[in-house]
Motif scaffolding. Structure first.
Motif, mmCIF file in Angstrom:
data_model
loop_
_atom_site.group_PDB
_atom_site.id
_atom_site.type_symbol
_atom_site.label_atom_id
_atom_site.label_comp_id
_atom_site.label_asym_id
_atom_site.label_seq_id
_atom_site.Cartn_x
_atom_site.Cartn_y
_atom_site.Cartn_z
ATOM 1 N N LYS A 175 0.690 -1.254 -0.121
ATOM 2 C CA LYS A 175 -0.177 -0.150 0.070
ATOM 3 C C LYS A 175 1.043 1.476 0.034
ATOM 4 O O LYS A 175 0.270 2.250 -0.436
ATOM 5 N N GLY A 176 2.047 1.217 0.653
ATOM 6 C CA GLY A 176 2.698 2.381 0.930
ATOM 7 C C GLY A 176 3.775 2.747 -0.461
ATOM 8 O O GLY A 176 3.822 1.806 -1.235
ATOM 9 N N LYS A 177 3.935 3.935 -0.271
ATOM 10 C CA LYS A 177 4.771 4.274 -1.549
ATOM 11 C C LYS A 177 6.425 5.184 -0.884
ATOM 12 O O LYS A 177 6.133 5.900 0.076
ATOM 13 N N PHE A 178 7.389 4.514 -1.135
ATOM 14 C CA PHE A 178 8.706 4.713 -0.647
ATOM 15 C C PHE A 178 9.491 5.560 -1.396
ATOM 16 O O PHE A 178 9.620 5.411 -2.672
ATOM 17 N N ASN A 179 9.946 6.725 -0.995
ATOM 18 C CA ASN A 179 10.626 7.734 -1.893
ATOM 19 C C ASN A 179 11.837 8.388 -0.972
ATOM 20 O O ASN A 179 11.550 9.595 -0.536
ATOM 21 N N ARG A 180 12.616 7.875 -0.280
ATOM 22 C CA ARG A 180 13.198 8.298 0.950
ATOM 23 C C ARG A 180 14.862 8.210 0.585
ATOM 24 O O ARG A 180 15.302 7.063 0.137
ATOM 25 N N THR A 181 15.533 9.183 0.885
ATOM 26 C CA THR A 181 16.924 9.229 0.700
ATOM 27 C C THR A 181 17.624 9.677 1.811
ATOM 28 O O THR A 181 17.276 10.737 2.489
ATOM 29 N N PHE A 182 18.742 9.144 2.417
ATOM 30 C CA PHE A 182 19.236 9.047 3.636
ATOM 31 C C PHE A 182 20.792 9.743 3.036
ATOM 32 O O PHE A 182 21.519 8.952 2.568
ATOM 33 N N SER A 183 21.128 10.998 3.630
ATOM 34 C CA SER A 183 22.398 11.590 2.973
ATOM 35 C C SER A 183 23.663 10.795 3.960
ATOM 36 O O SER A 183 23.206 10.131 4.837
ATOM 37 N N ALA A 184 24.790 10.971 3.442
ATOM 38 C CA ALA A 184 25.919 10.386 4.195
ATOM 39 C C ALA A 184 25.902 10.790 5.714
ATOM 40 O O ALA A 184 26.157 10.122 6.820
ATOM 41 N N ASP A 185 25.617 12.000 6.090
ATOM 42 C CA ASP A 185 25.608 12.539 7.411
ATOM 43 C C ASP A 185 24.640 12.049 8.079
ATOM 44 O O ASP A 185 24.430 11.737 9.245
ATOM 45 N N GLU A 186 23.171 11.722 7.322
ATOM 46 C CA GLU A 186 22.262 11.222 8.165
ATOM 47 C C GLU A 186 22.384 9.715 8.485
ATOM 48 O O GLU A 186 22.213 9.203 9.519
ATOM 49 N N ILE A 187 23.064 8.933 7.523
ATOM 50 C CA ILE A 187 23.424 7.830 7.793
ATOM 51 C C ILE A 187 24.454 7.643 8.961
ATOM 52 O O ILE A 187 24.221 6.851 9.867
ATOM 53 N N SER A 188 25.431 8.541 9.213
ATOM 54 C CA SER A 188 26.278 8.406 10.337
ATOM 55 C C SER A 188 25.573 8.806 11.554
ATOM 56 O O SER A 188 26.063 8.261 12.519
ATOM 57 N N ALA A 189 24.497 9.398 11.455
ATOM 58 C CA ALA A 189 23.822 9.597 12.557
ATOM 59 C C ALA A 189 22.777 8.715 13.243
ATOM 60 O O ALA A 189 22.069 9.044 14.094
ATOM 61 N N LEU A 190 22.498 7.960 12.248
ATOM 62 C CA LEU A 190 21.432 6.920 12.629
ATOM 63 C C LEU A 190 21.831 5.935 13.537
ATOM 64 O O LEU A 190 22.972 5.617 13.969
ATOM 65 N N PRO A 191 20.862 5.832 14.544
ATOM 66 C CA PRO A 191 21.159 5.217 16.152
ATOM 67 C C PRO A 191 21.282 3.505 16.031
ATOM 68 O O PRO A 191 20.471 3.085 14.998
ATOM 69 N N ILE A 192 22.490 2.909 16.480
ATOM 70 C CA ILE A 192 22.096 1.548 16.598
ATOM 71 C C ILE A 192 21.635 0.997 17.901
ATOM 72 O O ILE A 192 21.907 1.587 18.862
ATOM 73 N N LYS A 193 20.679 0.119 17.761
ATOM 74 C CA LYS A 193 19.951 -0.404 18.993
ATOM 75 C C LYS A 193 20.870 -0.601 19.865
ATOM 76 O O LYS A 193 21.867 -1.294 20.046
ATOM 77 N N PRO A 194 20.489 -0.290 21.299
ATOM 78 C CA PRO A 194 21.362 -0.626 22.443
ATOM 79 C C PRO A 194 20.915 -2.138 22.767
ATOM 80 O O PRO A 194 19.914 -2.826 22.004
ATOM 81 N N ALA A 195 21.721 -2.766 23.528
ATOM 82 C CA ALA A 195 21.514 -4.258 23.689
ATOM 83 C C ALA A 195 20.438 -4.863 24.280
ATOM 84 O O ALA A 195 19.790 -6.001 23.738
ATOM 85 N N ASN A 196 19.646 -4.068 25.164
ATOM 86 C CA ASN A 196 18.313 -4.537 25.459
ATOM 87 C C ASN A 196 17.051 -4.557 24.614
ATOM 88 O O ASN A 196 16.031 -4.947 25.045
ATOM 89 N N LYS A 197 17.534 -4.045 23.462
ATOM 90 C CA LYS A 197 16.385 -3.867 22.319
ATOM 91 C C LYS A 197 16.633 -4.702 21.224
ATOM 92 O O LYS A 197 15.678 -4.813 20.433
ATOM 93 N N ARG A 198 17.480 -5.664 21.184
ATOM 94 C CA ARG A 198 17.682 -6.370 20.321
ATOM 95 C C ARG A 198 16.994 -7.930 20.436
ATOM 96 O O ARG A 198 16.753 -8.428 21.488
ATOM 97 N N HIS A 199 16.672 -8.476 19.487
ATOM 98 C CA HIS A 199 15.749 -9.541 19.531
ATOM 99 C C HIS A 199 16.476 -10.449 18.880
ATOM 100 O O HIS A 199 16.074 -12.013 18.795
ATOM 101 N N LEU A 200 17.466 -10.491 18.095
ATOM 102 C CA LEU A 200 18.096 -11.450 17.199
ATOM 103 C C LEU A 200 19.630 -11.535 17.518
ATOM 104 O O LEU A 200 20.093 -12.530 16.702
ATOM 105 N N THR A 201 20.298 -10.755 18.077
ATOM 106 C CA THR A 201 21.737 -10.595 18.025
ATOM 107 C C THR A 201 21.715 -10.616 19.609
ATOM 108 O O THR A 201 21.124 -10.139 20.276
ATOM 109 N N GLY A 202 22.990 -11.314 20.352
ATOM 110 C CA GLY A 202 23.359 -11.452 21.445
ATOM 111 C C GLY A 202 23.417 -12.886 21.895
ATOM 112 O O GLY A 202 23.139 -13.697 21.200
ATOM 113 N N ILE A 203 24.152 -12.970 23.022
ATOM 114 C CA ILE A 203 24.642 -14.217 23.644
ATOM 115 C C ILE A 203 23.824 -15.131 23.937
ATOM 116 O O ILE A 203 23.654 -16.480 23.830
ATOM 117 N N ASN A 204 22.432 -14.793 24.083
ATOM 118 C CA ASN A 204 21.234 -15.633 24.619
ATOM 119 C C ASN A 204 20.235 -15.475 23.494
ATOM 120 O O ASN A 204 19.070 -16.335 23.838
#
Length: 763
Positions: A175-204
């Motif tokens: 249903k949706g239409k996607f038309n999004r660009t992330f600049s290099a600066d926006e990429i570098s500012a993208l947050p990476i999940k903290p460990a307690n928010k991960r559901h696929l990576t991590g020792i457990n």
């Protein structure tokens, strides 16, 4: 599961590229694009027109299925699963809907290499950002469908949720239409999940691996399985010396008696990689094997035709005893002054024999010329290293060569530089037909890039109070990087030449020492006898063998417990504090692993002639350390000299563990490889060639010698590092130190054989 044999690499320059996310007929596409072009068109236009040859990291179908492109070689390390987990975790998609594809060598994928245990380490940040950008875009589109603001919505397991309303990713894509660009600066500012928010990576976390089903049900395609129409089969005749051999005459009269034999080619290689090569080709592979066994080739041999293993070892010993040889790798404090003023100095010489890869799948490649392009079917770890040389050999531009990836039946460093492709390609060019060239085990062995025999001279000084105050290490071997990637060699700190960093790493250890010097030396006799190779753990495997054994010698000399002596130097001060992101905590994290493993084995009751030894390591390099402490429990038979490795212990701090089962398999395999190199694997050069060419004389670890293993991962949220090779490093010194603790003799040669034990006991 999608195609599991295609390949390439996704390390790209984020400073020059932007993310684009757009709708397409296939669904939703997320790609990297050159910044200069990504703003000329909208993201949707760029995706639909494919004007910028996007590096497509992943795409999502209208059913919500996510296909993640893997630009690495799969050789048993489960890299596809690990990299897919990184993307999927940030994307917040349903793991059951994820599949992977391996990509070929199109230039859009950038520099491609699978080695050095770098894959997860180098890919974690950009892949995390690729997943995060997709999640943000899906939340925006999903929120619009739900009639809420994006900040009031979240993504979870393939759905965008706001309060009691939700919409699936599949419906969003439809249903949706996607038309999004992330600049290099926006990429570098993208947050990476903290460990307690991960559901696929991590020792457990424990989720299915995407690459295992195909390997177990027989659908996985390895290089040796590949076929193309109209191909012939070929086998090489390995020349008597790697360098300098020339073909004088070929007599194939007996080969002509073989049904299916078609002929031979004397190869002329413009890249000069192959010298004195003859390749026999036939209608089928058995005919090619038999024809090579019968063909007679008269050679002019190269200058190393009489070189032996003893010659290489003797040259190594000469070099490490020469103060002018090599270049300085580490020079801190004043080692020379410490030695002059010392109350006492000690030294020891540690050596390793030649060792080989012996990967299960012998070298093989298909070369096919079609529609103006060379197509190569093989498993290759480092296409970006292979392509320029292959192009020179064929006399074509690199863009006219495509390496199609397949599963590797073992790599371990041998399949980094794809020199075996060249004879297949040159033969195909000569006869005008596709050629499938397969090496027999003996051919593979003779053409192997051996781990060079090595020599390490270590010297320690003790001050007027008898305390340790200086360490010097000089180490010599053949250098893989000098032969195959010389541009990777940096200058020494004394300006006296360049060195192979992969054949020096490990000497720049994490111990705090007032005076410390390390000197890297190239054994030129080894270098001109064969092409030294990168073998699992590379230089660390033999450099740390000497270092960690000698650390025990120093501790015993000053009457300290070897574990406590190590702990006292792992203080994390100065340069040993580490730095973000790869080595946060520095030596203190290594210290922690040693404390954990020491406590783990402290209650073990030892029998007669049994001992436990320790070693610490931080491979692969200081720029990507995996903190590991290793302990070995051994029994030594004083009568016959046999060393029985009863159990190996490892405590591993690899940061965030992306794929726990894969990480465990990597450490298990590397510990066993380390045990094999420590106690069994040995080859010898004789008359310029390896003397052992099959498993009847080259004897790695066998099933009846398998030790028990106890492996513990530190639960960490620090940046993830590679685990494919580091487990090898500490095994040999841990065993050596255990032998000393068991029977009081010090072994200084690898592999440690029974005659070494008996000679030491009788000395």
């Amino acid at each position: 599961m999608k195609k599991l044999f295609k390949k390439q690499k996704e390390t790209v320059d984020l400073n020059r590229r932007s993310f684009v996310i757009g709708s397409a007929s296939a669904g939703l596409i997320m790609a990297f694009a050159p910044s200069i072009m990504s703003f000329d068109l909208s993201a949707a236009e760029a995706v639909s027109q494919e004007v910028f040859s996007p590096t497509i990291w992943w795409h999502m179908t209208s059913n919500g299925d996510v296909v993640i492109n893997i630009a690495k070689a799969e050789m048993g390390q489960h890299i596809g699963t690990a990299l897919a987990r990184i993307v999927a975790d940030e994307l917040e998609c349903d793991w059951e809907k994820v599949s992977i594809e391996y990509v070929d060598t199109h230039k859009k994928w950038g520099f491609m290499v699978t080695g050095g245990s770098w894959s997860v380490f180098q890919s974690f940040k950009p892949l995390s950002q690729a997943g995060a950008a997709g999640r943000m875009s899906l939340i925006e589109a999903g929120a619009k469908i739900l009639g809420v603001k994006p900040e009031n919505a979240r993504a979870e397991k393939g759905r965008v949720i706001s309060g009691n309303k939700s919409v699936s990713y599949a419906d969003i894509v439809k249903k949706g239409k996607f038309n999004r660009t992330f600049s290099a600066d926006e990429i570098s500012a993208l947050p990476i999940k903290p460990a307690n928010k991960r559901h696929l990576t991590g020792i457990n976390q424990d989720f299915k691996a995407l690459d295992i089903p195909a390997k177990t049900n027989g659908t996985a395609v390895y290089g040796i399985d590949a076929e193309v129409e109209n191909m012939v089969y070929a086998r090489p005749v390995i020349p008597p010396t790697h360098f300098g051999s020339e073909v004088k005459k070929v007599d194939d009269s007996k080969s002509k008696t073989i049904d299916g034999y078609l002929g031979f080619e004397v190869l002329k290689d413009p890249s000069d990689t192959l010298q004195g090569w003859v390749v026999v080709y036939a209608k089928n592979y058995p005919a090619a094997i038999k024809a090579v066994d019968l063909i007679k080739v008269d050679y002019k041999k190269g200058e190393t035709a009489n070189v032996s293993e003893d010659d290489i070892q003797a040259e190594g010993k000469r070099l490490v005893n020469s103060s002018s040889a090599g270049t300085l790798f580490v020079d801190e404090g004043d080692v020379s002054k410490a030695r002059v003023n010392a109350k006492e100095n000690i030294e020891a010489l540690y050596t390793t024999d030649t060792a080989n890869h012996y990967q299960l799948e012998p070298l093989n490649a298909i070369a096919e010329y079609k529609d103006g392009t060379w197509f190569i079917h093989t498993g290759n770890q480092w296409p970006s290293l292979t392509l320029p040389v292959l192009a020179k050999s064929l006399g074509v531009a690199q863009e006219k060569i495509v390496i199609k990836p397949y599963y590797l039946g073992g790599g371990f460093g041998r399949r980094l530089y794809g020199d075996w492709i060249i004879p297949a390609a040159l033969t195909a060019k000569a006869i005008g037909r596709p050629v499938k060239l397969v090496f027999t085990r003996a051919d593979d062995s003779l053409f192997d890039q051996s781990r060079s025999a090595s020599t390490s001279l270590l010297k320690a000084s003790f001050d007027k109070e008898g305390q340790f105050n200086g360490l010097e290490q000089a180490f010599a071997a053949g250098w893989p990087t000098k032969s195959m990637a010389p541009s990777f060699m940096p200058p020494g700190i004394d300006g006296s030449g360049k060195f192979d960093p992969f054949s020096a790493s490990g000497a720049d250890h994490w111990y705090s020492m007032t005076n410390h010097r390390a000197r890297a030396i190239n054994n030129e006799l080894a270098q001109k006898t064969f092409v030294p190779g990168w073998l699992r753990s590379v230089g660390q495997g033999w450099i740390v063998w000497g270092l960690e054994s000698f650390i025990d010698e120093i501790a015993h000399k000053i009457g300290q417990d070897p574990v406590q002596f190590r702990l006292s130097m792992l203080d994390g001060k100065g340069k040993q504090a580490g730095k973000a992101p790869e080595s946060v905590g520095g030596a203190k994290r290594l210290r922690n692993t040693l404390e954990v493993i020491s406590n783990k084995v402290s209650s073990i009751k030892l029998g007669k002639d049994e001992g436990i030894g320790f070693a610490v390591s931080a491979g692969q390099e200081r720029t990507m350390p995996a903190w590991i402490s290793t302990a070995a429990h051994v029994h030594v038979n004083r009568q016959n000299g046999k060393i029985t490795l009863k159990k190996l212990y490892a405590v591993v701090d690899g940061g965030l563990i992306i794929h726990p089962n894969g990480a465990l398999a990597q450490i298990e395999g590397s510990l066993l490889w380390g045990a094999s190199l420590a106690l069994f694997e040995s080859n010898a050069y004789k008359d310029g060639q390896l003397s052992s060419t099959n498993f009847n004389t080259y004897l790695p670890l066998r099933m009846n010698d398998m030790p028990e293993m106890d492996i513990e991962f530190v639960d960490s949220n620090e940046f993830p590092v590679g685990l494919g090779e580091p487990g090898v490093i500490g095994v040999a010194p841990a065993i050596s130190n255990a032998v000393f603790n068991a029977i009081g003799v010090r072994l200084r040669a690898l592999p440690m054989k029974s005659h070494h034990v008996k000679n030491a006991l009788n000395a």
